[in-house]
Design a protein around this motif. Structure first.
Motif, PDB file in Angstrom:
ATOM      1  N   SER A  39       0.855  -1.189   0.000  1.00 34.49           N
ATOM      2  CA  SER A  39       0.000   0.000   0.000  1.00 34.49           C
ATOM      3  C   SER A  39       0.887   1.233   0.000  1.00 34.49           C
ATOM      4  CB  SER A  39      -0.910   0.002   1.235  1.00 34.49           C
ATOM      5  OG  SER A  39      -0.124   0.069   2.416  1.00 34.49           O
ATOM      6  N   ALA A  40       0.323   2.355  -0.439  1.00 36.06           N
ATOM      7  CA  ALA A  40       1.031   3.631  -0.353  1.00 36.06           C
ATOM      8  C   ALA A  40       1.047   4.072   1.105  1.00 36.06           C
ATOM      9  CB  ALA A  40       0.353   4.679  -1.219  1.00 36.06           C
ATOM     10  N   ALA A  41       2.044   4.886   1.458  1.00 34.90           N
ATOM     11  CA  ALA A  41       2.168   5.350   2.842  1.00 34.90           C
ATOM     12  C   ALA A  41       0.940   6.144   3.282  1.00 34.90           C
ATOM     13  CB  ALA A  41       3.439   6.177   3.010  1.00 34.90           C
ATOM     14  N   SER A  42       0.438   7.019   2.407  1.00 35.96           N
ATOM     15  CA  SER A  42      -0.749   7.810   2.725  1.00 35.96           C
ATOM     16  C   SER A  42      -1.252   8.445   1.443  1.00 35.96           C
ATOM     17  CB  SER A  42      -0.427   8.898   3.758  1.00 35.96           C
ATOM     18  OG  SER A  42       0.373   9.913   3.173  1.00 35.96           O
ATOM     19  N   ALA A  43      -2.329   9.215   1.533  1.00 35.95           N
ATOM     20  CA  ALA A  43      -2.849   9.920   0.362  1.00 35.95           C
ATOM     21  C   ALA A  43      -1.919  11.049  -0.064  1.00 35.95           C
ATOM     22  CB  ALA A  43      -4.246  10.471   0.666  1.00 35.95           C
ATOM     23  N   ILE A  44      -1.011  11.465   0.822  1.00 39.15           N
ATOM     24  CA  ILE A  44      -0.072  12.546   0.521  1.00 39.15           C
ATOM     25  C   ILE A  44       1.313  11.974   0.211  1.00 39.15           C
ATOM     26  CG2 ILE A  44       1.092  14.578   1.462  1.00 39.15           C
ATOM     27  CD1 ILE A  44      -1.470  15.000   3.151  1.00 39.15           C
ATOM     28  N   ASN A  45       1.750  10.991   0.985  1.00 33.27           N
ATOM     29  CA  ASN A  45       3.036  10.320   0.758  1.00 33.27           C
ATOM     30  C   ASN A  45       2.755   9.080  -0.084  1.00 33.27           C
ATOM     31  OD1 ASN A  45       5.401   8.894   0.795  1.00 33.27           O
ATOM     32  ND2 ASN A  45       5.661   8.957   3.017  1.00 33.27           N
ATOM     33  N   LEU A  46       3.051   9.164  -1.376  1.00 34.03           N
ATOM     34  CA  LEU A  46       2.677   8.105  -2.304  1.00 34.03           C
ATOM     35  C   LEU A  46       3.646   6.924  -2.345  1.00 34.03           C
ATOM     36  CD1 LEU A  46       1.531  10.321  -5.308  1.00 34.03           C
ATOM     37  CD2 LEU A  46       0.163   9.407  -3.424  1.00 34.03           C
ATOM     38  N   LEU A  47       4.737   6.984  -1.609  1.00 32.51           N
ATOM     39  CA  LEU A  47       5.730   5.921  -1.655  1.00 32.51           C
ATOM     40  C   LEU A  47       5.170   4.596  -1.147  1.00 32.51           C
ATOM     41  CD1 LEU A  47       8.869   7.854  -0.386  1.00 32.51           C
ATOM     42  CD2 LEU A  47       8.248   7.291  -2.744  1.00 32.51           C
ATOM     43  N   PRO A  48       5.683   3.474  -1.684  1.00 31.92           N
ATOM     44  CA  PRO A  48       5.245   2.171  -1.175  1.00 31.92           C
ATOM     45  C   PRO A  48       5.630   2.033   0.295  1.00 31.92           C
ATOM     46  CG  PRO A  48       7.123   1.927  -2.666  1.00 31.92           C
ATOM     47  CD  PRO A  48       6.719   3.363  -2.705  1.00 31.92           C
ATOM     48  N   ALA A  49       4.738   1.447   1.086  1.00 33.70           N
ATOM     49  CA  ALA A  49       4.986   1.408   2.528  1.00 33.70           C
ATOM     50  C   ALA A  49       4.752   0.027   3.146  1.00 33.70           C
ATOM     51  CB  ALA A  49       4.132   2.455   3.230  1.00 33.70           C
ATOM     52  N   THR A  50       3.504  -0.406   3.244  1.00 37.71           N
ATOM     53  CA  THR A  50       3.146  -1.582   4.030  1.00 37.71           C
ATOM     54  C   THR A  50       2.766  -2.758   3.136  1.00 37.71           C
ATOM     55  OG1 THR A  50       2.322  -0.116   5.762  1.00 37.71           O
ATOM     56  CG2 THR A  50       1.613  -2.416   5.862  1.00 37.71           C
ATOM     57  N   LEU A  51       3.325  -3.924   3.445  1.00 34.54           N
ATOM     58  CA  LEU A  51       3.031  -5.133   2.681  1.00 34.54           C
ATOM     59  C   LEU A  51       1.553  -5.498   2.830  1.00 34.54           C
ATOM     60  CD1 LEU A  51       4.229  -7.464   0.964  1.00 34.54           C
ATOM     61  CD2 LEU A  51       4.581  -8.695   3.128  1.00 34.54           C
ATOM     62  N   VAL A  52       0.896  -5.667   1.703  1.00 33.78           N
ATOM     63  CA  VAL A  52      -0.500  -6.088   1.662  1.00 33.78           C
ATOM     64  C   VAL A  52      -0.570  -7.588   1.356  1.00 33.78           C
ATOM     65  CG1 VAL A  52      -2.670  -5.816   0.384  1.00 33.78           C
ATOM     66  CG2 VAL A  52      -1.306  -3.802   0.949  1.00 33.78           C
ATOM     67  N   LEU A  53       0.340  -8.051   0.474  1.00 37.47           N
ATOM     68  CA  LEU A  53       0.329  -9.453   0.062  1.00 37.47           C
ATOM     69  C   LEU A  53       1.702  -9.874  -0.442  1.00 37.47           C
ATOM     70  CD1 LEU A  53      -1.352 -12.054  -0.775  1.00 37.47           C
ATOM     71  CD2 LEU A  53      -1.482 -10.992  -3.033  1.00 37.47           C
ATOM     72  N   ASP A  54       2.222 -10.971   0.079  1.00 37.51           N
ATOM     73  CA  ASP A  54       3.384 -11.648  -0.492  1.00 37.51           C
ATOM     74  C   ASP A  54       2.796 -12.834  -1.248  1.00 37.51           C
ATOM     75  OD1 ASP A  54       5.641 -13.197  -1.089  1.00 37.51           O
ATOM     76  OD2 ASP A  54       6.653 -12.661   0.776  1.00 37.51           O
ATOM     77  N   ALA A  55       2.777 -12.735  -2.589  1.00 34.91           N
ATOM     78  CA  ALA A  55       2.047 -13.707  -3.404  1.00 34.91           C
ATOM     79  C   ALA A  55       2.813 -14.992  -3.666  1.00 34.91           C
ATOM     80  CB  ALA A  55       1.663 -13.072  -4.737  1.00 34.91           C
ATOM     81  N   GLY A  56       4.136 -14.954  -3.533  1.00 38.76           N
ATOM     82  CA  GLY A  56       4.936 -16.137  -3.836  1.00 38.76           C
ATOM     83  C   GLY A  56       5.863 -15.886  -5.013  1.00 38.76           C
ATOM     84  N   GLU A  57       6.308 -16.973  -5.660  1.00 34.89           N
ATOM     85  CA  GLU A  57       7.369 -16.881  -6.656  1.00 34.89           C
ATOM     86  C   GLU A  57       6.949 -17.394  -8.027  1.00 34.89           C
ATOM     87  OE1 GLU A  57      10.202 -19.515  -4.846  1.00 34.89           O
ATOM     88  OE2 GLU A  57      11.048 -17.914  -3.602  1.00 34.89           O
ATOM     89  N   ILE A  58       7.510 -16.743  -9.055  1.00 35.37           N
ATOM     90  CA  ILE A  58       7.511 -17.278 -10.409  1.00 35.37           C
ATOM     91  C   ILE A  58       8.978 -17.494 -10.770  1.00 35.37           C
ATOM     92  CG2 ILE A  58       5.324 -16.246 -11.124  1.00 35.37           C
ATOM     93  CD1 ILE A  58       6.880 -13.992 -12.483  1.00 35.37           C
ATOM     94  N   ASN A  59       9.252 -18.430 -11.691  1.00 39.18           N
ATOM     95  CA  ASN A  59      10.659 -18.686 -12.024  1.00 39.18           C
ATOM     96  C   ASN A  59      10.786 -19.249 -13.426  1.00 39.18           C
ATOM     97  OD1 ASN A  59      11.009 -21.786 -11.904  1.00 39.18           O
ATOM     98  ND2 ASN A  59       9.805 -21.280 -10.083  1.00 39.18           N
ATOM     99  N   ASN A  60      11.980 -19.064 -14.018  1.00 37.76           N
ATOM    100  CA  ASN A  60      12.189 -19.537 -15.380  1.00 37.76           C
ATOM    101  C   ASN A  60      12.424 -21.048 -15.440  1.00 37.76           C
ATOM    102  OD1 ASN A  60      14.787 -19.507 -14.340  1.00 37.76           O
ATOM    103  ND2 ASN A  60      15.714 -18.655 -16.190  1.00 37.76           N
ATOM    104  N   GLY A  61      12.543 -21.705 -14.292  1.00 37.75           N
ATOM    105  CA  GLY A  61      12.615 -23.163 -14.273  1.00 37.75           C
ATOM    106  C   GLY A  61      11.304 -23.790 -14.700  1.00 37.75           C
ATOM    107  N   ALA A  62      10.223 -23.039 -14.557  1.00 44.11           N
ATOM    108  CA  ALA A  62       8.905 -23.506 -14.973  1.00 44.11           C
ATOM    109  C   ALA A  62       8.636 -23.150 -16.431  1.00 44.11           C
ATOM    110  CB  ALA A  62       7.835 -22.898 -14.064  1.00 44.11           C
ATOM    111  N   GLY A  63       9.637 -22.593 -17.104  1.00 44.23           N
ATOM    112  CA  GLY A  63       9.486 -22.213 -18.505  1.00 44.23           C
ATOM    113  C   GLY A  63       9.432 -20.713 -18.655  1.00 44.23           C
ATOM    114  N   ILE A  64       9.584 -20.275 -19.899  1.00 40.76           N
ATOM    115  CA  ILE A  64       9.501 -18.847 -20.161  1.00 40.76           C
ATOM    116  C   ILE A  64       8.096 -18.518 -20.642  1.00 40.76           C
ATOM    117  CG2 ILE A  64      11.964 -18.608 -20.607  1.00 40.76           C
ATOM    118  CD1 ILE A  64      11.311 -18.586 -23.595  1.00 40.76           C
TER     119      ILE A  64
END
Length: 159
Positions: A37-62
């Motif tokens: 999520s963004a830090a706030s409506a004024i501070n647009l920088l990325p701040a707090t983790l909402v979701l760690d979705a997992g991994e993609i990799n080229n071992g599974a193909g391109i």
């Protein structure tokens, strides 16, 4: 890496992914995806983790690789789609033969606006060096605003 994403509508995201094209790498490329999520409506920088979705990799193909997720987003809210790689914690972002496909920022909205330099610079996305490859941190690390090609991370809303 963190890419701005304004949720065009509220609802549940069902997929997150990227297009991998790195079969030539000697070390398998693993890219961890998530949302901040963004830090706030004024501070647009990325701040707090909402979701760690997992991994993609080229071992599974391109090609396009996606992860199944279930995350509710609020319409009109700025989020940050995040990517971190095991490949020296960086990965090639290009419009051809990259580790993950890139997006040409000359046609994108500069979320951080323009400056008055010559030539004027725009701020499109955010880069932070996190250190060793690991699960995404709860708070997005400090970094810098970037102007070059950004990683292309895709999401899908459920029906």
């Amino acid at each position: 890496y963190a890419i701005p994403f304004v949720a065009p509508r509220g609802g549940t995201l069902s997929k997150i992914g990227g297009y991998l094209d790195s079969a030539a790498e000697t070390t398998p490329v693993v890219i961890r995806l998530g949302i901040y999520s963004a830090a706030s409506a004024i501070n647009l920088l990325p701040a707090t983790l909402v979701l760690d979705a997992g991994e993609i990799n080229n071992g599974a193909g391109i090609g396009l690789q996606t992860l199944t997720i279930s995350k509710v987003l609020t319409a009109g809210t700025l989020y940050w789609l995040a990517a971190m790689s095991n490949y020296d914690n960086t990965f090639d972002i290009a419009l051809s033969t990259p580790d993950i496909s890139g997006l040409d920022v000359t046609t994108t909205w500069p979320v951080f606006g323009f400056n008055t330099g010559n030539p004027p610079e725009t701020g499109h996305w955010y880069l932070a060096e996190h250190g060793l490859y690991s699960p995404l941190p709860a708070s997005f690390p400090l970094g810098s605003i970037q102007t070059g090609n950004m990683p292309l991370i895709v999401v899908k809303f459920s029906a």
